[in-house]
Design a protein around this motif. Structure first.
Motif, PDB file in Angstrom:
ATOM      1  N   GLY A  59      -6.713   2.741  -0.476  1.00 32.45           N
ATOM      2  CA  GLY A  59      -5.565   1.910  -0.776  1.00 32.45           C
ATOM      3  C   GLY A  59      -4.552   2.608  -1.679  1.00 32.45           C
ATOM      4  O   GLY A  59      -4.788   3.717  -2.163  1.00 32.45           O
TER       5      GLY A  59
ATOM      6  N   GLN B 188       3.927   2.810  -3.591  1.00 35.03           N
ATOM      7  CA  GLN B 188       4.040   2.625  -2.143  1.00 35.03           C
ATOM      8  C   GLN B 188       5.364   3.124  -1.575  1.00 35.03           C
ATOM      9  O   GLN B 188       5.440   3.383  -0.373  1.00 35.03           O
ATOM     10  CB  GLN B 188       3.822   1.152  -1.790  1.00 35.03           C
ATOM     11  CG  GLN B 188       2.380   0.709  -2.008  1.00 35.03           C
ATOM     12  CD  GLN B 188       2.143  -0.743  -1.636  1.00 35.03           C
ATOM     13  OE1 GLN B 188       3.007  -1.377  -1.041  1.00 35.03           O
ATOM     14  NE2 GLN B 188       0.975  -1.268  -1.989  1.00 35.03           N
TER      15      GLN B 188
ATOM     16  N   SER C  82      -0.762  -2.750   1.164  1.00 34.42           N
ATOM     17  CA  SER C  82      -1.942  -2.027   0.695  1.00 34.42           C
ATOM     18  C   SER C  82      -2.285  -2.477  -0.715  1.00 34.42           C
ATOM     19  O   SER C  82      -1.403  -2.843  -1.499  1.00 34.42           O
ATOM     20  CB  SER C  82      -1.694  -0.517   0.715  1.00 34.42           C
ATOM     21  OG  SER C  82      -2.819   0.188   0.251  1.00 34.42           O
TER      22      SER C  82
ATOM     23  N   SER D 115      -5.228   0.160   3.734  1.00 39.30           N
ATOM     24  CA  SER D 115      -3.782   0.085   3.943  1.00 39.30           C
ATOM     25  C   SER D 115      -3.496  -0.372   5.362  1.00 39.30           C
ATOM     26  O   SER D 115      -4.310  -0.187   6.272  1.00 39.30           O
ATOM     27  CB  SER D 115      -3.130   1.455   3.707  1.00 39.30           C
ATOM     28  OG  SER D 115      -3.414   1.934   2.410  1.00 39.30           O
TER      29      SER D 115
END
Length: 718
Positions: free
Chosen positions: A533, A539, A582, A588
């Motif tokens: 993750g 991100q 995620s 994810s």
């Protein structure tokens, strides 16, 4: 003169109003023209000066580029056992990458000629000619770089001797003869207005480059004209203006020049007098027109509204002047209870809009400047990271090659060879990613959407990574789907290969799932994994170049940090929104949203698909023809095939291949995609198939061109 004095107060006010309005308008117009003329000459001086400096910089960059190429071939010391083949390849590369270089000689530290390559004469290898007394050799050793005087071969073409010495004397000196005709390409790219031009003269006033190349090749005697222009320009520049002088061919121009260092050349930029004066003439005509209109308007207004408009008009004039002078906060206050008051309100509204627009413009300039600074910093980081990752495998490969030369144990030689192959794979992977990103940023990738069945495409992606997933003990599954989407299948497959490869690489247990579902006129394509993750704060960063979370970016199976950067660019090109969901420890999910499409009948595939692979033993004794215009590629490919037990036939053209094959058809054709003379490898394959009467004869095209057009051409040729 009493008859000029009206008896009535109305007439006196009207006449005074006309005089007060008309005379200042005329004075303002004339003084404005005078100041405009000075400002025009000053602005033209600054413009031409900036253009000449930029042009001189371009020419200096052109010469420095050649110097950098020469510096590359003087990085290693000469000794008695130096292998000249590598130096010869580097020298030929210099001729290929620098068309202006016609002759290149490499001298060792004692001034002996070790290698000479030329576009016009035969190459000389290790001739040993003593050239240590030449000025180029002596001054290059003293100052690292030597720029010789310009000479004209056959009294037409300008040449310059350029020499670059290595960091130490034993590295020798590279001496090149540079054809200065190629400076013409730099000069013709310079644009100054519509009729302006740039040209170059050397330190002795001889013409080196001019938009009219035939004029340069005629080797005109313009030294006195050049010196006269220099004196005139210097005299005008002393007053900060661009004066009108006599140009190179006697025409009237405004001009400026700058020095291109360290050669000492003068780069002139000139603009015809008519074009240079055009803005001033236009301004004069406009001013005269405004003055004429103002005069007649003043007379008419004075006759009709003299008594009632004197004070409001003066207020308007004063406010307009203050607003024009930059006092944007000023507002007019008129209370006449007539249309003039509405005019005052409109004036104030215009001032408000202008003030707001000015403030917004300043904000936009600041935001744009900040965006450019950030983009430049990002590009600098990207280039630095790419350079670092390129040097790592190159350095490793140099060490491994040196180790391979010294190694005598067969097992260790084999392992060293495998490590060299791994380093080459790393370099190819990095170059592939960098080329993909550069082509996407340059807009060289075309998007050709059409209805695409997703099931076969997803199965190909699954098959591509099935072995890698199985090797890590992961489950790689694709949900059954009959969805169709409007997209470019090749670009979509590239996105999925990057996403699935990234998921398999960063997932240690569990599996990877590829899902396609229809949602309200769209298709949601998802790649889910059970990896570690990603933190929410990170991100967005993972879509930047050279960003890998949880590990330092490196080669050798850990990825390059370019995959998701390519995914982001491709998704933007396809206009398919890309989303990421995620959480650390929960894996994810990347989601791509595409327009749904109605199913269509897919065309028959013309190319043959290879359904099975065979071992090298099955190819032992088989004949393979190789068509390529590069002798090194022919030699390397033939050696590899013969090492596998094949019989190889090498040729540079189709006719040569047919002659050497005689009447015995090959088992396989390997052809370069682009051959000499504009011939395509696919045409060569078709010619051989037709010659031997076998349209199914197996063939392979090899190329560094990874574009969509090249792939489509290969598929169309079977």
């Amino acid at each position: 003169m009493k008859w000029l004095r009206p008896r009535s107060l109305f007439g006196q006010v009207a006449l005074s109003f006309v005089a007060v309005v008309a005379v200042p308008v005329l004075l303002l117009g004339s003084s404005g023209l005078w100041f405009a003329a000075r400002e025009q000459r000053s602005a033209m001086h600054d413009l031409l000066r900036a253009q000449s400096e930029a042009s001189a910089q371009r020419i200096a960059v052109f010469v420095r580029g050649i110097e950098d190429q020469l510096a590359f071939v003087t990085q290693l010391p000469w000794d008695g056992e130096t292998d000249l083949s590598g130096y010869q390849m580097d020298a030929l590369r210099v001729l290929r990458q620098s068309p202006a270089v016609t002759d290149l000689a490499l001298l060792d530290g004692r001034g002996r000629e070790r290698l000479s390559v030329s576009r016009l004469a035969l190459d000389r290898v290790d001739s040993g000619a003593e050239r240590g007394s030449e000025r180029a050799f002596v001054e290059a050793l003293a100052r690292r770089t030597f720029h010789g005087p310009v000479s004209f071969r056959r009294e037409t073409e300008p040449f310059m001797t350029l020499a670059v010495a290595g960091a130490r004397r034993e590295m020798g000196v590279a001496i090149a003869e540079v054809n200065l005709k190629f400076v013409w390409d730099v000069v013709t790219a310079i644009r100054v207005g519509k009729g302006g031009r740039a040209w170059v003269a050397d330190d002795r006033g001889r013409l080196l480059a001019h938009p009219d190349m035939s004029y340069v090749l005629s080797n005109p005697d313009v030294a006195q004209r050049v010196q006269a222009m220099v004196n005139a320009i210097d005299q005008a520049s002393a007053h900060g203006e661009a004066g009108v002088i006599s140009g190179l061919r006697g025409e009237r121009v405004q001009a400026a020049y700058s020095m291109a260092q360290p050669m000492g050349w003068r780069v002139f930029v000139e603009l015809p007098e008519e074009e240079a004066q055009a803005p001033l003439l236009t301004s004069a005509r406009r001013t005269l027109g405004v003055a004429r209109g103002s005069f007649f308007l003043a007379v008419t207004a004075a006759m009709l509204l003299a008594r009632r408009l004197v004070r409001p008009i003066r207020a308007l004039t004063d406010s307009a002047s203050r607003l024009g002078a930059g006092s944007l906060e000023h507002r007019i206050d008129l209370r006449t209870n007539e249309e003039i008051e509405a005019l005052g309100r409109q004036f104030n509204s215009m001032a408000n809009d202008l003030q707001a627009s000015y403030a917004g413009l300043e904000r936009q300039v600041a935001e744009r400047t900040q965006a450019l600074v950030e983009a430049d910093a990002a590009k600098t980081r990207f280039v630095a990271a790419a350079s670092h990752d390129l040097r790592q495998p190159l350095h490793a490969m140099n060490l491994l090659v040196a180790q391979l030369r010294l190694e005598t144990d067969e097992g260790r030689r084999r392992r060293t060879g495998e490590r060299i192959e791994q380093a080459l794979d790393d370099i190819n992977a990095l170059f592939g990613g960098l080329l993909d990103i550069s082509r996407l940023d340059a807009g060289a990738v075309r998007c050709e959407p059409r209805p695409v069945a997703l099931a076969p495409l997803l199965e190909r992606v699954r098959a591509a990574y099935a072995a890698d997933a199985a090797a890590k003990g992961l489950r790689l599954r694709v949900t059954r789907c009959n969805a169709w989407a409007s997209t470019d299948p090749h670009l979509l497959e590239r996105i999925l290969l990057n996403l699935v490869g990234n998921a398999v690489r960063h997932t240690q247990q569990g599996g990877v799932l590829i899902v396609a579902r229809k949602r309200q006129g769209a298709v949601l394509l998802q790649v889910r994994d059970s990896g570690v993750g990603i933190e929410p704060s990170q991100q967005q960063r993972i879509f930047d170049e050279y960003v890998q979370l949880g590990t330092r970016p490196r080669l050798g199976g850990e990825g390059l940090g370019l995959g998701l950067a390519i995914v982001r660019r491709l998704a933007g090109l396809l206009e398919h929104p890309l989303a990421l969901r995620s959480m650390p420890g929960e894996g994810s999910c990347f989601t791509l949203r595409m327009p749904a499409a109605a199913p269509v009948a897919e065309p028959l595939q013309l190319q043959r698909e290879v359904q099975a692979t065979v071992g090298l033993a099955a190819w032992k004794g088989r004949r393979v023809v190789i068509i390529d215009d590069d002798e090194r590629v022919l030699e390397g490919t033939a050696g590899l095939l013969e090492g596998w037990g094949c019989e190889s036939v090498s040729a540079a053209t189709v006719a040569q291949a047919i002659e050497r094959l005689k009447d015995s058809p090959p088992s396989l054709i390997i052809a370069d995609l682009h051959l000499k003379g504009g011939e395509l490898g696919s045409d060569a394959v078709a010619a051989l198939r037709q010659h031997f009467g076998d349209l199914a004869l197996p063939a392979m095209l090899v190329s560094g061109d990874v574009g969509t057009a090249a792939r489509e051409s290969a598929r169309a040729a079977g």
